[in-house]
Design a protein around this motif. Structure first.
Motif, PDB file in Angstrom:
ATOM      1  N   TYR A  12       0.822  -1.220  -0.070  1.00 57.66           N
ATOM      2  CA  TYR A  12      -0.194  -0.103  -0.038  1.00 57.66           C
ATOM      3  C   TYR A  12       0.901   1.550   0.076  1.00 57.66           C
ATOM      4  N   ASP A  14      -8.732  -3.284   4.426  1.00 58.35           N
ATOM      5  CA  ASP A  14      -7.923  -3.120   3.229  1.00 58.35           C
ATOM      6  C   ASP A  14      -6.853  -4.372   3.272  1.00 58.35           C
ATOM      7  N   LYS A  60      -7.514  -4.886  -1.934  1.00 52.58           N
ATOM      8  CA  LYS A  60      -8.253  -3.528  -2.058  1.00 52.58           C
ATOM      9  C   LYS A  60      -7.387  -2.398  -2.062  1.00 52.58           C
ATOM     10  N   SER A  74      -6.900   1.528  -1.159  1.00 54.35           N
ATOM     11  CA  SER A  74      -7.354   2.668  -0.277  1.00 54.35           C
ATOM     12  C   SER A  74      -7.377   3.662  -1.060  1.00 54.35           C
TER      13      SER A  74
END
Lengths: 165, 160
Positions: free
Chosen positions: A6, A156, B158, B160
């Motif tokens: 991320y 997430d 996923k 964000s």
């Protein structure tokens, strides 16, 4: 892995593509003892074995007494007089698979809304992967989808969804 | 306890191996898809699995993926999609995995599931773009549709 994943959102400079690594240390398995959950259990243990990850198996008792979010062991839950046939059975299956595959696994029962409890537990446990069957139905009255859908929306963390076939 | 243990009643508890030889990755070039791409490539590398990377073309655009294709005058969506494939290619090369890339036409979720079946994939990896726009509000996301209908395990990454 999740963190790196991320962090690295830069997509405009693919020439800077680096070597990629994956590191899975903790896996959260949600089970209700259904067929797809048993399949999910096998996958979770397989991943855990490959990556030497620890597993937390969770069963959420929708019919359990209100909002006691303190996780209990199967034994504690049964001692409290609760009736959790399929779910506790699912946890025992996880325990046996883990044992057979030398995977470290703890089993917990939580009472409450299924998807919400899984998400809350994931936030506390911070797994690198959530594994869930696709047949578990949400307890949310208005819900159109499955627990897997709700979990996917609410976290997430990567979610592995396993079917019953 | 004894009673519960007996109640397991499934086939013998046994050793389980993570037997993932082929992975199907679907990308549309969105941010979650790029993250799914990285995850898929890292996983393929660790497991020594082959990776099939697809973009599902639902439109009428006649696009094809040959080699580092960038269609500058194409519609924005198409550019992003082919960029997604180019990024996948660069990462896959960098990480030295066995892969192939294809653009497949059709309904997104159905095509992903069908292609994964044809490829005999052991795992499908997709990014979850969440719900944006009216269509997704009424129909649900691609990830939801794939998860609901696939007999092959689906790993959803996923954004964000």
């Amino acid at each position: 892995m999740t963190e790196n994943l991320y962090k690295s959102m830069e997509i405009s400079k693919p020439t800077e593509a680096q070597e990629l690594f994956i590191n899975i240390k903790k896996i959260l398995l949600a089970t209700d003892g259904s067929k797809s959950a048993i399949n999910a259990t096998k996958h979770a243990i397989g991943w855990a074995r490959t990556f030497k990850a620890n597993v937390r198996a969770i069963f959420v008792d929708l019919g359990g007494e209100t909002a006691n979010q303190t996780p209990k062991t199967i034994e504690q839950y049964l001692e409290s007089g609760a009736n959790c046939k399929n779910g506790c059975n699912g946890l025992l299956v996880a325990r046996e698979y883990a044992k057979e595959n030398s995977v470290s696994c703890e089993e917990v029962v939580v009472a409450g809304n299924v998807a919400r409890s899984i998400i809350d537990n994931a936030e506390k446990f911070s797994p690198d992967l959530i594994v869930i069957g696709n047949s578990e139905k949400s307890g949310i009255r208005r819900s159109l989808g499955s627990v897997a859908d709700a979990v996917m929306k609410g976290t997430d963390i990567p979610v592995l969804v396993v079917s019953d076939s | 306890m004894g009673q519960n243990t007996k109640a397991i009643g499934i086939d013998d508890i046994s050793e389980v191996n993570l037997d993932i030889k082929r992975i199907l990755l679907a990308t549309d070039g969105s941010a979650p898809a790029i993250m799914a791409t990285k995850y898929a490539i890292a996983l393929a590398k660790v497991l020594g699995a082959s990776l099939k990377i697809i973009f599902v073309d639902i439109g009428e655009e006649q696009i094809s993926f040959t080699d580092k294709i960038v269609i500058v005058d194409a519609p924005k969506e198409t550019r992003r999609s082919t960029a997604g494939l180019t990024i996948a290619q660069i990462y896959a090369d960098k990480n030295d995995i066995n892969y192939n890339i294809e653009i497949v036409k059709g309904n997104v979720a159905k095509t992903i599931i069908r292609t994964a079946g044809d490829y005999e994939a052991d795992l499908i990896i997709i990014g979850n773009t969440g719900r944006t726009g009216l269509k997704r509000l009424t129909l649900g996301s691609v990830a939801e549709a794939v998860v609901k209908n696939s007999s092959i395990p689906v790993l959803v990454i996923k954004g964000s």
